[in-house]
Design a protein around this motif. Structure first.
Motif, PDB file in Angstrom:
ATOM      1  N   LEU A   1      52.430  46.423  27.483  1.00 58.32           N
ATOM      2  CA  LEU A   1      53.767  45.910  27.172  1.00 58.32           C
ATOM      3  C   LEU A   1      53.702  44.408  26.895  1.00 58.32           C
ATOM      4  N   ALA A   2      52.966  43.687  27.742  1.00 53.11           N
ATOM      5  CA  ALA A   2      52.825  42.250  27.528  1.00 53.11           C
ATOM      6  C   ALA A   2      52.142  41.965  26.193  1.00 53.11           C
ATOM      7  N   ALA A   3      51.144  42.784  25.868  1.00 58.66           N
ATOM      8  CA  ALA A   3      50.438  42.578  24.595  1.00 58.66           C
ATOM      9  C   ALA A   3      51.378  42.812  23.410  1.00 58.66           C
ATOM     10  N   MET A   4      52.224  43.821  23.503  1.00 56.81           N
ATOM     11  CA  MET A   4      53.195  44.041  22.410  1.00 56.81           C
ATOM     12  C   MET A   4      54.127  42.841  22.281  1.00 56.81           C
ATOM     13  N   ALA A   5      54.574  42.318  23.413  1.00 57.62           N
ATOM     14  CA  ALA A   5      55.452  41.141  23.371  1.00 57.62           C
ATOM     15  C   ALA A   5      54.720  39.966  22.719  1.00 57.62           C
ATOM     16  N   GLY A   6      53.449  39.788  23.079  1.00 57.81           N
ATOM     17  CA  GLY A   6      52.662  38.703  22.484  1.00 57.81           C
ATOM     18  C   GLY A   6      52.492  38.879  20.984  1.00 57.81           C
ATOM     19  N   ALA A   7      52.252  40.117  20.566  1.00 52.53           N
ATOM     20  CA  ALA A   7      52.078  40.387  19.125  1.00 52.53           C
ATOM     21  C   ALA A   7      53.379  40.143  18.369  1.00 52.53           C
ATOM     22  N   ILE A   8      54.481  40.565  18.955  1.00 48.30           N
ATOM     23  CA  ILE A   8      55.780  40.415  18.277  1.00 48.30           C
ATOM     24  C   ILE A   8      56.152  38.932  18.165  1.00 48.30           C
TER      25      ILE A   8
ATOM     26  N   ASP B   1      47.609  35.282  35.690  1.00 48.72           N
ATOM     27  CA  ASP B   1      46.464  35.314  34.780  1.00 48.72           C
ATOM     28  C   ASP B   1      46.419  36.608  33.971  1.00 48.72           C
ATOM     29  N   ASP B   2      46.686  37.729  34.656  1.00 49.54           N
ATOM     30  CA  ASP B   2      46.731  39.021  33.941  1.00 49.54           C
ATOM     31  C   ASP B   2      47.755  38.977  32.815  1.00 49.54           C
ATOM     32  N   LEU B   3      48.931  38.459  33.164  1.00 55.08           N
ATOM     33  CA  LEU B   3      50.018  38.433  32.189  1.00 55.08           C
ATOM     34  C   LEU B   3      49.655  37.579  30.979  1.00 55.08           C
ATOM     35  N   VAL B   4      49.138  36.402  31.256  1.00 54.16           N
ATOM     36  CA  VAL B   4      48.779  35.487  30.161  1.00 54.16           C
ATOM     37  C   VAL B   4      47.681  36.093  29.295  1.00 54.16           C
ATOM     38  N   ALA B   5      46.712  36.737  29.935  1.00 51.37           N
ATOM     39  CA  ALA B   5      45.622  37.352  29.164  1.00 51.37           C
ATOM     40  C   ALA B   5      46.142  38.465  28.261  1.00 51.37           C
ATOM     41  N   ALA B   6      47.076  39.245  28.774  1.00 46.99           N
ATOM     42  CA  ALA B   6      47.606  40.357  27.974  1.00 46.99           C
ATOM     43  C   ALA B   6      48.479  39.847  26.826  1.00 46.99           C
ATOM     44  N   LEU B   7      49.317  38.839  27.128  1.00 44.27           N
ATOM     45  CA  LEU B   7      50.114  38.225  26.050  1.00 44.27           C
ATOM     46  C   LEU B   7      49.196  37.674  24.961  1.00 44.27           C
ATOM     47  N   ALA B   8      48.122  37.020  25.391  1.00 38.64           N
ATOM     48  CA  ALA B   8      47.183  36.417  24.432  1.00 38.64           C
ATOM     49  C   ALA B   8      46.462  37.486  23.621  1.00 38.64           C
ATOM     50  N   ALA B   9      46.139  38.595  24.265  1.00 36.75           N
ATOM     51  CA  ALA B   9      45.453  39.678  23.541  1.00 36.75           C
ATOM     52  C   ALA B   9      46.343  40.196  22.411  1.00 36.75           C
ATOM     53  N   GLY B  10      47.635  40.309  22.695  1.00 34.74           N
ATOM     54  CA  GLY B  10      48.567  40.739  21.647  1.00 34.74           C
ATOM     55  C   GLY B  10      48.691  39.706  20.551  1.00 34.74           C
ATOM     56  N   TRP B  11      48.844  38.467  20.977  1.00 29.08           N
ATOM     57  CA  TRP B  11      48.976  37.345  20.029  1.00 29.08           C
ATOM     58  C   TRP B  11      47.805  37.324  19.056  1.00 29.08           C
ATOM     59  N   GLU B  12      46.610  37.476  19.619  1.00 29.67           N
ATOM     60  CA  GLU B  12      45.402  37.354  18.790  1.00 29.67           C
ATOM     61  C   GLU B  12      45.133  38.574  17.908  1.00 29.67           C
TER      62      GLU B  12
END
Lengths: 318, 318
Positions: free
Chosen positions: B212-219, B119-130
């Motif tokens: 780091l996860a958020a950067m991956a999501g943003a990229i 859940d943490d990972l998905v939330a951080a990826l999503a934060a970057g994505w958004e």
């Protein structure tokens, strides 16, 4: 150079909200800039790009991939805003001036005699000197002149020794055959004018050209005005080297904007002890590599003068 | 990627008033940018800098020269405009947003268990994505997180193999002793979690961190939006590497802004086949090296789209 301002800038740098040294060369650049400007917290508000143009008798030897009339055509292009340097100057907020130097009267072919008379040399140095905006706070000197990589190679060889082949490159893009011809032409010029290593201004007169002399004049004027200079590529650096050979340390106010793809530029910078800021394979001249490095200087100075200290930000030190 | 737009940009480039190839890497950058934007004559009007911040349980092992509370203090500094990245974003006309990710809940110490839950990972990826502005035309992803060079070293080692010592560096400036400790901590994390080379997202979950996860999501989001990305330093590049390891070519829309002084960044870029634009000894993070490279992209695109052709200028070709 104002050592007190540089010391104050160094003290400020040590308090900014970043680990010590974490901005790398940007920190050194900002402190150096502060010293030359006499201001521990400077700003860059008025960068100036100067492009000098000249024609060269040595083009009669067939040393360039482009015909000599391109010099005047490109001057018209600079004035109309269509060249690379126009875009870069505009992108980084620099004013730009173009100074065409007697384009209808090329210098003499240096394989037949001295490129310039003493009057020609003095006039070109003065044109550079006068072109610098006394209100500028950063200067880029660029050039245009079909045939001038040949001229710069001959000048560099006269100043620093070595063989013609060590300093001659492909310029705008000559073939292997063209490169061999250029090298022979440079060697012929050096043979005609004899050993000039002890007399850099005479080397500039015999082997240089008006736009090179004008760049030297502008760089010298900037020193007097305490305006830091970003050197461009091989031709600009060869012109600047005349000053350094005439008086050691004369280029203390100059930073190397980039290392160009023109063969001998890296070697020339090494002789001057200058480490380039950028290495992006440019070989256009016009001041283009140096103009791109305006942004690096802007970034360095913006960080230095705009960041807050650990104390101001309430951030715990390391 | 729009190959037709890139081809049209390449054809335009060949007609501009400069010798072929004379703008070096700027030409390649402009054509690449044109391809991703689907526009043979693009402009950069809206660069965006995103700074993600996270805290790391592994700081309990004493791996950083700075205390963990500095993450939140620096977030306040970013929001107040006082950090290096603020100055650089402003200097080059970029918008900047700061996203603090659960700073009061550090990730778990990776030597004791997985850093993040799914859940943490998905939330951080999503934060970057958004966080990516759909109107942006160039993206820089940066980070702040005390301890995150340790995290990035562990992640890089899990993705690419080798020993902990190959990937661990001095971060904000730890001593020789501190470096030895960091290396042991990275090795302990790798030993605990076993071989993760085949599962890059699991490596990110076990050894990574929220920023780091958020950067991956943003990229990843930028890829979908066709927004070219400038990668920053070691931590950003390690985060981006997760995407490349998950799907080869996933970073085709990314250019390396700089190579940082953090020991293993050069090696990491080499693994990704990315040649950095700048090499100025920066090791700050925050997106600072990439933000400086915004100017290089601006220069490249300004030349490409602003210059006139030989025909338009009436300049003779070579």
């Amino acid at each position: 150079f104002d050592a007190a301002a540089a010391d104050a800038a160094r003290a400020r740098n040590a308090q900014l909200t970043k680990p010590p040294g974490a901005l790398g060369r940007l920190e050194d650049l900002a402190i150096w800039y502060a010293g030359w400007r006499g201001d521990p917290r400077p700003r860059i508000n008025r960068p100036q790009v100067l492009v000098f143009a000249g024609n060269h008798g040595v083009t009669a030897q067939g040393v360039s991939a482009f015909p000599a009339e391109v010099t005047a055509q490109m001057v018209a292009n600079f004035k109309a805003g269509g060249a690379a340097i126009n875009q870069l100057a505009q992108a980084f907020g620099a004013t730009m001036a173009v100074v065409a130097l007697d384009l209808d009267t090329p210098t003499r072919d240096f394989t037949a005699g001295a490129a310039m008379t003493e009057d020609d040399l003095v006039a070109a140095l003065a044109a550079g000197w006068e072109a610098v905006d006394p209100q500028a706070d950063l200067l880029v000197t660029g050039e245009m002149g079909i045939g001038n990589t040949t001229v710069a190679a001959a000048l560099a060889c006269a100043l620093f020794g070595g063989g013609a082949g060590d300093w001659t490159g492909r310029g705008t893009g000559v073939s292997d055959e063209g490169l061999a011809l250029k090298t022979r032409v440079v060697a012929a010029g050096l043979a005609l004018h004899g050993d000039l290593t002890g007399d850099p201004l005479e080397a500039l007169r015999c082997l240089g050209g008006r736009e090179l002399a004008a760049m030297a004049g502008a760089i010298a004027r900037a020193r007097v005005l305490r305006v830091p200079v970003i050197l461009d590529g091989f031709i600009c650096t060869a012109a600047a080297a005349v000053l350094e050979c005439a008086e050691e340390g004369a280029l203390g106010h100059c930073v190397a904007g980039h290392v160009s793809a023109e063969g001998a530029h890296g070697a020339l910078l090494a002789r001057l002890g200058k480490k380039p800021l950028l290495d992006l394979g440019l070989r256009l001249g016009e001041g283009s590599g140096a103009a791109l490095a305006i942004a690096v200087m802007q970034g360095a100075v913006a960080c230095h003068s705009g960041m807050v200290t650990f104390e101001e930000a309430g951030v715990s030190g390391g």
